[in-house]
Motif scaffolding. Structure first.
Motif, PDB file in Angstrom:
ATOM      1  N   TRP A  70       0.836  -1.210   0.000  1.00 44.44           N
ATOM      2  CA  TRP A  70       0.000   0.000   0.000  1.00 44.44           C
ATOM      3  C   TRP A  70       0.868   1.257   0.000  1.00 44.44           C
ATOM      4  CZ3 TRP A  70      -0.872   4.472   2.582  1.00 44.44           C
ATOM      5  CH2 TRP A  70      -2.082   5.121   2.354  1.00 44.44           C
ATOM      6  N   ALA A  71       1.915   1.255   0.824  1.00 48.73           N
ATOM      7  CA  ALA A  71       2.796   2.424   0.896  1.00 48.73           C
ATOM      8  C   ALA A  71       3.488   2.674  -0.435  1.00 48.73           C
ATOM      9  CB  ALA A  71       3.834   2.225   2.001  1.00 48.73           C
ATOM     10  N   ALA A  72       3.872   1.603  -1.123  1.00 53.14           N
ATOM     11  CA  ALA A  72       4.506   1.758  -2.427  1.00 53.14           C
ATOM     12  C   ALA A  72       3.540   2.352  -3.445  1.00 53.14           C
ATOM     13  CB  ALA A  72       5.026   0.410  -2.923  1.00 53.14           C
ATOM     14  N   MET A  73       2.262   2.004  -3.312  1.00 51.25           N
ATOM     15  CA  MET A  73       1.264   2.482  -4.264  1.00 51.25           C
ATOM     16  C   MET A  73       0.775   3.889  -3.951  1.00 51.25           C
ATOM     17  SD  MET A  73      -1.047  -0.985  -4.665  1.00 51.25           S
ATOM     18  CE  MET A  73      -2.251  -0.215  -5.740  1.00 51.25           C
ATOM     19  N   PHE A  74       0.555   4.189  -2.661  1.00 53.01           N
ATOM     20  CA  PHE A  74      -0.141   5.423  -2.302  1.00 53.01           C
ATOM     21  C   PHE A  74       0.622   6.323  -1.337  1.00 53.01           C
ATOM     22  CE2 PHE A  74      -3.620   2.252  -3.039  1.00 53.01           C
ATOM     23  CZ  PHE A  74      -4.071   2.803  -4.231  1.00 53.01           C
ATOM     24  N   GLY A  75       1.779   5.888  -0.872  1.00 56.07           N
ATOM     25  CA  GLY A  75       2.520   6.710   0.081  1.00 56.07           C
ATOM     26  C   GLY A  75       2.857   8.082  -0.452  1.00 56.07           C
ATOM     27  N   SER A  76       3.223   8.156  -1.717  1.00 55.85           N
ATOM     28  CA  SER A  76       3.597   9.450  -2.309  1.00 55.85           C
ATOM     29  C   SER A  76       2.406  10.406  -2.350  1.00 55.85           C
ATOM     30  CB  SER A  76       4.152   9.240  -3.723  1.00 55.85           C
ATOM     31  OG  SER A  76       3.183   8.636  -4.562  1.00 55.85           O
ATOM     32  N   THR A  77       1.195   9.862  -2.435  1.00 58.22           N
ATOM     33  CA  THR A  77      -0.005  10.705  -2.453  1.00 58.22           C
ATOM     34  C   THR A  77      -0.151  11.455  -1.137  1.00 58.22           C
ATOM     35  OG1 THR A  77      -1.130   9.189  -3.969  1.00 58.22           O
ATOM     36  CG2 THR A  77      -2.513  10.676  -2.692  1.00 58.22           C
ATOM     37  N   LEU A  78       0.146  10.788  -0.041  1.00 56.34           N
ATOM     38  CA  LEU A  78       0.016  11.422   1.271  1.00 56.34           C
ATOM     39  C   LEU A  78       1.186  12.344   1.589  1.00 56.34           C
ATOM     40  CD1 LEU A  78      -1.311   8.400   3.359  1.00 56.34           C
ATOM     41  CD2 LEU A  78      -2.620  10.206   2.227  1.00 56.34           C
ATOM     42  N   LEU A  79       2.326  12.083   0.987  1.00 57.23           N
ATOM     43  CA  LEU A  79       3.527  12.875   1.285  1.00 57.23           C
ATOM     44  C   LEU A  79       3.749  14.003   0.283  1.00 57.23           C
ATOM     45  CD1 LEU A  79       5.976   9.940   2.151  1.00 57.23           C
ATOM     46  CD2 LEU A  79       4.745  11.443   3.750  1.00 57.23           C
ATOM     47  N   ARG A  80       2.949  14.018  -0.777  1.00 52.60           N
ATOM     48  CA  ARG A  80       3.162  14.981  -1.859  1.00 52.60           C
ATOM     49  C   ARG A  80       2.947  16.412  -1.384  1.00 52.60           C
ATOM     50  NH1 ARG A  80      -0.152  12.800  -5.680  1.00 52.60           N
ATOM     51  NH2 ARG A  80      -1.932  13.807  -4.684  1.00 52.60           N
ATOM     52  N   THR A  81       3.806  17.305  -1.840  1.00 58.60           N
ATOM     53  CA  THR A  81       3.672  18.738  -1.577  1.00 58.60           C
ATOM     54  C   THR A  81       3.316  19.446  -2.877  1.00 58.60           C
ATOM     55  OG1 THR A  81       5.341  18.655   0.174  1.00 58.60           O
ATOM     56  CG2 THR A  81       4.842  20.819  -0.776  1.00 58.60           C
ATOM     57  N   PRO A  82       2.193  20.165  -2.923  1.00 57.76           N
ATOM     58  CA  PRO A  82       1.827  20.878  -4.145  1.00 57.76           C
ATOM     59  C   PRO A  82       2.950  21.797  -4.598  1.00 57.76           C
ATOM     60  CG  PRO A  82       0.006  20.887  -2.594  1.00 57.76           C
ATOM     61  CD  PRO A  82       1.191  20.321  -1.865  1.00 57.76           C
ATOM     62  N   PRO A  83       3.237  21.857  -5.905  1.00 54.02           N
ATOM     63  CA  PRO A  83       4.353  22.670  -6.387  1.00 54.02           C
ATOM     64  C   PRO A  83       4.175  24.156  -6.134  1.00 54.02           C
ATOM     65  CG  PRO A  83       3.046  21.827  -8.218  1.00 54.02           C
ATOM     66  CD  PRO A  83       2.578  21.116  -6.985  1.00 54.02           C
ATOM     67  N   GLY A  84       2.942  24.652  -6.130  1.00 52.37           N
ATOM     68  CA  GLY A  84       2.702  26.065  -5.887  1.00 52.37           C
ATOM     69  C   GLY A  84       3.259  26.940  -6.995  1.00 52.37           C
ATOM     70  N   GLY A  85       3.527  28.169  -6.670  1.00 53.67           N
ATOM     71  CA  GLY A  85       4.033  29.111  -7.665  1.00 53.67           C
ATOM     72  C   GLY A  85       2.907  29.871  -8.339  1.00 53.67           C
ATOM     73  N   PRO A  86       3.259  30.783  -9.242  1.00 56.33           N
ATOM     74  CA  PRO A  86       2.241  31.604  -9.915  1.00 56.33           C
ATOM     75  C   PRO A  86       1.327  30.760 -10.796  1.00 56.33           C
ATOM     76  CG  PRO A  86       4.389  31.872 -10.968  1.00 56.33           C
ATOM     77  CD  PRO A  86       4.622  31.077  -9.722  1.00 56.33           C
ATOM     78  N   SER A  87       0.092  31.204 -10.925  1.00 56.82           N
ATOM     79  CA  SER A  87      -0.870  30.523 -11.784  1.00 56.82           C
ATOM     80  C   SER A  87      -1.643  31.550 -12.598  1.00 56.82           C
ATOM     81  CB  SER A  87      -1.834  29.668 -10.961  1.00 56.82           C
ATOM     82  OG  SER A  87      -2.562  30.472 -10.055  1.00 56.82           O
ATOM     83  N   ASP A  88      -2.200  31.094 -13.700  1.00 61.34           N
ATOM     84  CA  ASP A  88      -2.920  31.984 -14.608  1.00 61.34           C
ATOM     85  C   ASP A  88      -4.404  31.692 -14.687  1.00 61.34           C
ATOM     86  OD1 ASP A  88      -0.433  33.224 -15.625  1.00 61.34           O
ATOM     87  OD2 ASP A  88      -0.088  31.240 -16.509  1.00 61.34           O
ATOM     88  N   LEU A  89      -4.804  30.514 -14.236  1.00 62.78           N
ATOM     89  CA  LEU A  89      -6.192  30.099 -14.426  1.00 62.78           C
ATOM     90  C   LEU A  89      -6.638  29.254 -13.234  1.00 62.78           C
ATOM     91  CD1 LEU A  89      -8.265  30.452 -16.779  1.00 62.78           C
ATOM     92  CD2 LEU A  89      -7.594  28.160 -17.544  1.00 62.78           C
ATOM     93  N   ALA A  90      -7.691  29.705 -12.565  1.00 63.92           N
ATOM     94  CA  ALA A  90      -8.284  28.943 -11.458  1.00 63.92           C
ATOM     95  C   ALA A  90      -9.578  28.312 -11.961  1.00 63.92           C
ATOM     96  CB  ALA A  90      -8.564  29.848 -10.270  1.00 63.92           C
ATOM     97  N   VAL A  91      -9.677  26.991 -11.843  1.00 65.20           N
ATOM     98  CA  VAL A  91     -10.801  26.274 -12.442  1.00 65.20           C
ATOM     99  C   VAL A  91     -11.444  25.344 -11.424  1.00 65.20           C
ATOM    100  CG1 VAL A  91      -9.626  26.369 -14.677  1.00 65.20           C
ATOM    101  CG2 VAL A  91      -9.439  24.302 -13.277  1.00 65.20           C
ATOM    102  N   GLY A  92     -12.662  24.934 -11.722  1.00 58.78           N
ATOM    103  CA  GLY A  92     -13.344  23.997 -10.855  1.00 58.78           C
ATOM    104  C   GLY A  92     -14.436  23.260 -11.590  1.00 58.78           C
ATOM    105  N   THR A  93     -14.867  22.161 -11.005  1.00 54.46           N
ATOM    106  CA  THR A  93     -15.993  21.405 -11.537  1.00 54.46           C
ATOM    107  C   THR A  93     -16.842  20.925 -10.384  1.00 54.46           C
ATOM    108  OG1 THR A  93     -16.674  19.522 -12.905  1.00 54.46           O
ATOM    109  CG2 THR A  93     -14.660  19.237 -11.635  1.00 54.46           C
ATOM    110  N   ILE A  94     -18.164  20.977 -10.563  1.00 55.69           N
ATOM    111  CA  ILE A  94     -19.073  20.606  -9.492  1.00 55.69           C
ATOM    112  C   ILE A  94     -20.321  19.946 -10.062  1.00 55.69           C
ATOM    113  CG2 ILE A  94     -19.961  22.983  -9.506  1.00 55.69           C
ATOM    114  CD1 ILE A  94     -20.861  22.608  -6.646  1.00 55.69           C
TER     115      ILE A  94
END
Length: 295
Positions: A70-94
């Motif tokens: 499980w850790a090999a498959m999903f560990g990186s998902t829990l430890l991931r840090t969003p890259p951040g930085g400037p953005s040009d477009l904020a989007v969403g779906t609902i």
């Protein structure tokens, strides 16, 4: 006896995690199984507790095996840090929820900081559409889906994703940083034993993307397909999942009260995701998916 059960169950869980892709798609069972794969990690503390009760080192060692897989498959998902930085477009779906009388408030909260919002399960003249019309200058609704934008919408057209009626659309958005081709889709539902229509609509979505030569493509919508469902392999690649690239955690969106899976997606190519996440949606059975992109 208990230690033997722990060993057997541990082996079964580990093999299911590692080899789920080899399980034949029988009667719609595999989409459900693959949707719940991240939750199989909870079996590990249960198995370890059982091994402790059995006072068996062999059982405890066996219980750790699915944890390692499980850790090999999903560990990186829990430890991931969003890259951040400037953005040009904020989007969403609902997915606003077809019976949601509070859908106007739901979209108001989600859309207030966005440049683009895709919505599904709209009703003609309903509270969600009325609220979004107040918030955005440009709009393109088609049947039960729609796109609202702060930037001009051109070359818009309805699409049929294999369901016999338009429940998707394609539009080009003219942003200050260039054009973005946007697809909004609400694919067919997938239920245990009934995934044929969903699979057909996924295949049609892939054909539409493959035939599109646009430099930048954004796909927003309720795809009725979990991130871990093998069906997503038809779209990622060629597209990239914003939550996987820039999200914090799994980003589950359904059901809203206690999300266990993610059928709502923001997929893209020709851009860079800087942030991604989930937002509450008043009254809907889905939460909203949101992301920021750099063009």
């Amino acid at each position: 006896m208990l230690s033997r059960i722990v060993v057997i169950v541990s082996a079964a869980v580990a093999m299911t995690l590692a080899g789920h892709g080899l399980i034949p798609a029988l009667g719609g069972f595999t989409p459900v199984l693959e949707s719940l794969l991240p939750w199989m990690g909870w079996s590990v503390p249960v198995l370890l507790a059982a091994a402790t009760m059995a006072r068996s080192r062999a059982a405890a060692a066996a219980a750790l095996v699915p944890g390692i897989v499980w850790a090999a498959m999903f560990g990186s998902t829990l430890l991931r840090t969003p890259p951040g930085g400037p953005s040009d477009l904020a989007v969403g779906t609902i997915n606003v929820g077809v019976t949601n009388n509070a859908s106007g408030e739901a979209v108001r909260q989600v859309a207030k900081d966005l440049d683009l919002l895709a919505a599904q399960e709209l009703t003609r003249g309903g509270p969600a559409a009325k609220q979004l019309n107040k918030m955005f200058r440009y709009r393109y609704p088609v049947s039960t889906v729609g796109l609202w934008s702060r930037y001009p919408i051109t070359k818009s057209r309805p699409l049929d994703v294999g369901m016999g009626w338009p429940r998707a659309l394609r539009a080009v958005i003219s942003t200050p940083k260039g054009k973005v081709t946007v697809y909004v889709m609400h694919l067919a539902s997938a239920r245990p034993g009934h995934t044929t229509s969903r699979d057909a609509s996924l295949a049609q979505a892939r054909r539409l993307i493959d035939a599109d030569s646009s430099k930048r493509i954004l796909l927003l919508g309720d795809l009725n397909t979990a991130t871990t469902d093998r069906g997503m392999r038809g779209l990622t690649p060629p597209l990239t999942d914003a939550q996987t690239a820039a999200g914090d955690g799994f980003g589950f969106t359904w059901p809203s009260e206690f999300p266990v899976t993610r059928p709502d997606h923001i997929l893209y190519k020709g851009m860079t995701a800087t942030r991604a996440g989930v937002a509450p949606a008043t009254g809907s059975d889905h939460r909203a998916a949101v992301a920021s992109l750099r063009l």
